[in-house]
Each structure stands twice: as C-alpha cells, then as structure tokens.
Design a protein around this motif. Structure first.
Motif, PDB file in Angstrom:
ATOM      1  N   PRO A 119       0.824  -1.208   0.000  1.00 14.18           N
ATOM      2  CA  PRO A 119       0.000   0.000   0.000  1.00 14.18           C
ATOM      3  C   PRO A 119       0.859   1.259   0.000  1.00 14.18           C
ATOM      4  CG  PRO A 119      -0.022  -1.056   2.158  1.00 14.18           C
ATOM      5  CD  PRO A 119       0.672  -1.993   1.237  1.00 14.18           C
ATOM      6  N   ALA A 120       0.453   2.234  -0.771  1.00 20.17           N
ATOM      7  CA  ALA A 120       1.178   3.509  -0.839  1.00 20.17           C
ATOM      8  C   ALA A 120       0.643   4.453   0.231  1.00 20.17           C
ATOM      9  CB  ALA A 120       1.023   4.127  -2.222  1.00 20.17           C
ATOM     10  N   SER A 121       1.558   5.110   0.917  1.00 20.34           N
ATOM     11  CA  SER A 121       1.156   6.047   1.958  1.00 20.34           C
ATOM     12  C   SER A 121       2.322   6.966   2.290  1.00 20.34           C
ATOM     13  CB  SER A 121       0.713   5.293   3.214  1.00 20.34           C
ATOM     14  OG  SER A 121       0.386   6.198   4.260  1.00 20.34           O
ATOM     15  N   ASP A 122       2.021   8.209   2.620  1.00 23.43           N
ATOM     16  CA  ASP A 122       3.060   9.103   3.100  1.00 23.43           C
ATOM     17  C   ASP A 122       3.547   8.624   4.460  1.00 23.43           C
ATOM     18  OD1 ASP A 122       2.883  10.762   0.880  1.00 23.43           O
ATOM     19  OD2 ASP A 122       1.317  12.007   1.794  1.00 23.43           O
ATOM     20  N   MET A 131      16.115  -5.783   7.857  1.00 20.43           N
ATOM     21  CA  MET A 131      15.980  -5.519   6.426  1.00 20.43           C
ATOM     22  C   MET A 131      15.238  -4.206   6.185  1.00 20.43           C
ATOM     23  SD  MET A 131      16.348  -6.024   3.247  1.00 20.43           S
ATOM     24  CE  MET A 131      17.466  -7.382   3.533  1.00 20.43           C
ATOM     25  N   VAL A 132      14.070  -4.067   6.794  1.00 24.06           N
ATOM     26  CA  VAL A 132      13.393  -2.770   6.816  1.00 24.06           C
ATOM     27  C   VAL A 132      13.713  -2.173   8.185  1.00 24.06           C
ATOM     28  CG1 VAL A 132      11.180  -1.556   6.787  1.00 24.06           C
ATOM     29  CG2 VAL A 132      11.561  -3.507   5.248  1.00 24.06           C
ATOM     30  N   PRO A 133      14.518  -1.103   8.227  1.00 26.27           N
ATOM     31  CA  PRO A 133      14.968  -0.555   9.508  1.00 26.27           C
ATOM     32  C   PRO A 133      13.815  -0.206  10.446  1.00 26.27           C
ATOM     33  CG  PRO A 133      16.174   0.433   7.682  1.00 26.27           C
ATOM     34  CD  PRO A 133      15.060  -0.365   7.078  1.00 26.27           C
ATOM     35  N   LEU A 134      14.112  -0.196  11.725  1.00 31.71           N
ATOM     36  CA  LEU A 134      13.073   0.058  12.727  1.00 31.71           C
ATOM     37  C   LEU A 134      12.400   1.411  12.489  1.00 31.71           C
ATOM     38  CD1 LEU A 134      14.888  -1.286  15.920  1.00 31.71           C
ATOM     39  CD2 LEU A 134      13.359  -2.502  14.347  1.00 31.71           C
ATOM     40  N   ALA A 135      13.193   2.433  12.202  1.00 32.60           N
ATOM     41  CA  ALA A 135      12.607   3.761  11.965  1.00 32.60           C
ATOM     42  C   ALA A 135      11.724   3.765  10.723  1.00 32.60           C
ATOM     43  CB  ALA A 135      13.711   4.811  11.841  1.00 32.60           C
ATOM     44  N   GLU A 136      12.157   3.064   9.684  1.00 29.22           N
ATOM     45  CA  GLU A 136      11.355   2.966   8.461  1.00 29.22           C
ATOM     46  C   GLU A 136      10.061   2.210   8.725  1.00 29.22           C
ATOM     47  OE1 GLU A 136       9.990   2.787   4.456  1.00 29.22           O
ATOM     48  OE2 GLU A 136      11.472   4.110   5.411  1.00 29.22           O
ATOM     49  N   ALA A 137      10.141   1.150   9.536  1.00 24.35           N
ATOM     50  CA  ALA A 137       8.932   0.409   9.894  1.00 24.35           C
ATOM     51  C   ALA A 137       7.964   1.311  10.660  1.00 24.35           C
ATOM     52  CB  ALA A 137       9.298  -0.817  10.737  1.00 24.35           C
ATOM     53  N   GLY A 161       3.909   2.324   9.344  1.00 27.05           N
ATOM     54  CA  GLY A 161       2.736   1.718   9.967  1.00 27.05           C
ATOM     55  C   GLY A 161       2.946   1.175  11.363  1.00 27.05           C
ATOM     56  N   ALA A 162       4.193   0.900  11.751  1.00 27.10           N
ATOM     57  CA  ALA A 162       4.447   0.300  13.062  1.00 27.10           C
ATOM     58  C   ALA A 162       4.173   1.256  14.219  1.00 27.10           C
ATOM     59  CB  ALA A 162       5.892  -0.200  13.143  1.00 27.10           C
ATOM     60  N   SER A 163       4.027   2.524  13.926  1.00 27.38           N
ATOM     61  CA  SER A 163       3.724   3.490  14.997  1.00 27.38           C
ATOM     62  C   SER A 163       2.371   3.195  15.636  1.00 27.38           C
ATOM     63  CB  SER A 163       3.737   4.917  14.447  1.00 27.38           C
ATOM     64  OG  SER A 163       2.763   5.064  13.430  1.00 27.38           O
ATOM     65  N   THR A 164       1.505   2.492  14.929  1.00 27.07           N
ATOM     66  CA  THR A 164       0.172   2.177  15.462  1.00 27.07           C
ATOM     67  C   THR A 164       0.118   0.799  16.122  1.00 27.07           C
ATOM     68  OG1 THR A 164      -0.604   1.179  13.382  1.00 27.07           O
ATOM     69  CG2 THR A 164      -0.863   3.566  13.622  1.00 27.07           C
ATOM     70  N   TRP A 165       1.210   0.070  16.096  1.00 24.90           N
ATOM     71  CA  TRP A 165       1.226  -1.285  16.635  1.00 24.90           C
ATOM     72  C   TRP A 165       1.312  -1.297  18.151  1.00 24.90           C
ATOM     73  CZ3 TRP A 165       5.585  -3.884  13.239  1.00 24.90           C
ATOM     74  CH2 TRP A 165       5.135  -3.979  11.910  1.00 24.90           C
ATOM     75  N   SER A 166       1.005  -2.444  18.725  1.00 25.79           N
ATOM     76  CA  SER A 166       1.225  -2.663  20.155  1.00 25.79           C
ATOM     77  C   SER A 166       2.714  -2.890  20.398  1.00 25.79           C
ATOM     78  CB  SER A 166       0.447  -3.895  20.622  1.00 25.79           C
ATOM     79  OG  SER A 166       0.978  -5.076  20.040  1.00 25.79           O
ATOM     80  N   ALA A 167       3.138  -2.720  21.639  1.00 26.42           N
ATOM     81  CA  ALA A 167       4.535  -2.963  22.000  1.00 26.42           C
ATOM     82  C   ALA A 167       4.910  -4.419  21.714  1.00 26.42           C
ATOM     83  CB  ALA A 167       4.761  -2.630  23.471  1.00 26.42           C
ATOM     84  N   HIS A 168       3.967  -5.330  21.921  1.00 25.22           N
ATOM     85  CA  HIS A 168       4.227  -6.756  21.683  1.00 25.22           C
ATOM     86  C   HIS A 168       4.513  -7.018  20.204  1.00 25.22           C
ATOM     87  CE1 HIS A 168       3.889 -11.101  22.129  1.00 25.22           C
ATOM     88  NE2 HIS A 168       3.092 -11.106  21.081  1.00 25.22           N
ATOM     89  N   LEU A 223       3.324  -3.414   5.896  1.00 25.48           N
ATOM     90  CA  LEU A 223       3.848  -2.059   5.988  1.00 25.48           C
ATOM     91  C   LEU A 223       3.650  -1.342   4.658  1.00 25.48           C
ATOM     92  CD1 LEU A 223       7.176  -2.840   7.878  1.00 25.48           C
ATOM     93  CD2 LEU A 223       5.169  -1.652   8.825  1.00 25.48           C
ATOM     94  N   ALA A 224       3.448  -0.037   4.738  1.00 21.34           N
ATOM     95  CA  ALA A 224       3.238   0.776   3.545  1.00 21.34           C
ATOM     96  C   ALA A 224       4.578   1.259   2.993  1.00 21.34           C
ATOM     97  CB  ALA A 224       2.337   1.963   3.882  1.00 21.34           C
ATOM     98  N   ALA A 225       4.528   1.950   1.880  1.00 28.05           N
ATOM     99  CA  ALA A 225       5.713   2.570   1.277  1.00 28.05           C
ATOM    100  C   ALA A 225       5.309   3.911   0.700  1.00 28.05           C
ATOM    101  CB  ALA A 225       6.294   1.676   0.193  1.00 28.05           C
ATOM    102  N   ASP A 226       6.223   4.875   0.777  1.00 26.73           N
ATOM    103  CA  ASP A 226       5.891   6.177   0.201  1.00 26.73           C
ATOM    104  C   ASP A 226       6.107   6.134  -1.318  1.00 26.73           C
ATOM    105  OD1 ASP A 226       8.614   7.034  -0.534  1.00 26.73           O
ATOM    106  OD2 ASP A 226       8.947   7.223   1.613  1.00 26.73           O
ATOM    107  N   PRO A 227       5.529   7.075  -2.062  1.00 33.70           N
ATOM    108  CA  PRO A 227       5.603   7.027  -3.524  1.00 33.70           C
ATOM    109  C   PRO A 227       7.025   7.000  -4.074  1.00 33.70           C
ATOM    110  CG  PRO A 227       3.888   8.548  -2.839  1.00 33.70           C
ATOM    111  CD  PRO A 227       4.618   8.155  -1.589  1.00 33.70           C
TER     112      PRO A 227
END
Length: 232
Positions: free
Chosen positions: A53-56, A128-134, A138-145, A203-207
């Motif tokens: 999915p594409a997303s900013d 592979m996909v760095p933590l900050a990139e994750a 989309g990972a900002s909305t995830w649970s800590a688990h 996880l999404a990706a920017d354009p």
C-alpha cells in the motif's frame, strides 16, 4: 416345582436387567483444531511491488526503544538471544557455541558487499526494513508486543541479516530510494527481501520508495522472486 423355579429365575433376571445393562459410552468430542498457518506467497518483484500500500510516511514520536531487542530468541533455554541465533543460522562455516551462547570461530559472508568475516563482533544484524522505516510505514500504530515481534523476527530469513557493521551503518534507516547495497549484483536480492518484509508485516511505502523499486522491478529484477508469509 421345577416350573416354579424357572418362572422365579426369569422374574429375577428381568428385575436385574436395568442393573446389568451396559453403560453408554461417553459422547466423542472432536479434538481442538490447531491454528492454520498463514500460507506462503511467491510472486515476482514486478507483481509484489504493487501489493504494497502507498502512503506518506510520518516519523513523529519514533524512538528505537519502542522496538525491544534483542530478546531471548526462539530457543529460550539455550542462552542465545536473537542476534546470536541469526549469527548461528547464517554462518557459512559453523561457529562454536559455548556456555552462555559465547560464539567463537565461524565464518560469514556479508552479501551487501561480498565480504567474508571471521569475527562475529565485526558483524551487525541488520533489520531488512529498519526500525525507523517500519515506524514510518505503519508500526507506529502497533502494540509494544507486535513491535518486539518485528524487531526479533526469526520467522522469515529475509527479516534479519548478518552483514558487515560498516555497510549496516552506511545504510542506516534509509529506504531503497536512498540506499542500495554497494555490490550491484546484490540489488535484486535486496529489493526482493525488502518487499517481502514489507508485505509480511503489512507495511506501507511512500511514492518515492515505490518508484525506485519499480524501476528495478520493470528492468533487471523483473523476474526476481519474492516469497513471504503474513506475520499477523
């Protein structure tokens, strides 16, 4: 007299019938069903890039500590954390593993730069996909688990990779629009594993990121396979 005895015995037998009747077998219950494993998907990079999915992306609120790592790994009793388990799994020459999961010897090939490494301390375990990139994707909305599960993902070989510390630091938290391995022949594998990880964790990706991958997906990496299993 004999007839009276037979009639009395028959009557006694009838009176005991309910007591002698067999006990009905308990009803059989079906065994609990096991959870169905997520199916493994295999497609081409040209197709897979369109499944992301594409997303900013948004970096607000990110902290590396939001992704707990390294944890006890998959084998909790062996003393090896996730980093050590990746090193053991990816060694081209098996190391010795001592008490407390102390790793000595062994040899590794860092595929980002085709460097052979004989000292595990000179290797980084790269997400592979760095933590900050994750986090941005989309990972900002995830649970800590779930973030901990992502940071210690031993369920897919592409998620964590042992590479030279130098290349891992140079990559940092950049996506394929900003960084690719210094070894050109590693580009298709790298992009395949990047896309597989994004699809595995939804996880999404920017354009800009998608455009950069699409260039390779329509060219030299068009037939590169992407294999992934949904982690959710």
């Amino acid at each position: 007299m004999i007839k009276n005895f037979i009639r009395g015995f028959a009557a006694l037998s009838l009176s005991l019938t309910p007591l002698l009747a067999p006990t009905p077998a308990p009803a059989q219950t079906a065994p609990p069903s096991l959870p169905t494993a997520a199916p493994t998907e295999t497609t081409t990079l040209a197709d897979a890039v369109h499944r992301i999915p594409a997303s900013d992306e948004r970096r607000e609120g990110y902290a590396r500590a939001a992704f707990k790592h390294w944890n006890a790994g998959a084998k909790k009793s062996d003393g090896c954390n996730t980093r050590a388990e990746v090193l053991i799994a990816e060694a081209s020459e098996e190391p010795s593993v001592g008490a407390g999961c102390r790793i000595t010897g062994g040899e590794w090939l860092s595929y980002y730069d085709n460097q052979e490494v004989e000292n595990a301390r000179k290797l980084a375990i790269d997400h592979m996909v760095p933590l900050a990139e994750a986090w941005d994707s989309g990972a900002s909305t995830w649970s800590a688990h779930r973030r901990e599960a992502y940071a210690n993902d031993l369920g897919a070989p592409a998620s964590l990779v042992a590479v030279t510390t130098r290349t891992a630091r140079h990559k940092g938290d950049r996506d394929p629009a900003q960084w690719l391995p210094p070894l050109p022949s590693a580009h298709c594998r790298y992009l395949s594993e990047w896309v597989a990880t994004k699809l595995r964790w939804d996880l999404a990706a920017d354009p800009t990121e998608l455009d950069a991958i699409a260039v390779f997906a329509s060219g030299q990496c068009k037939r590169t396979a992407v294999t992934y299993t949904d982690a959710s």
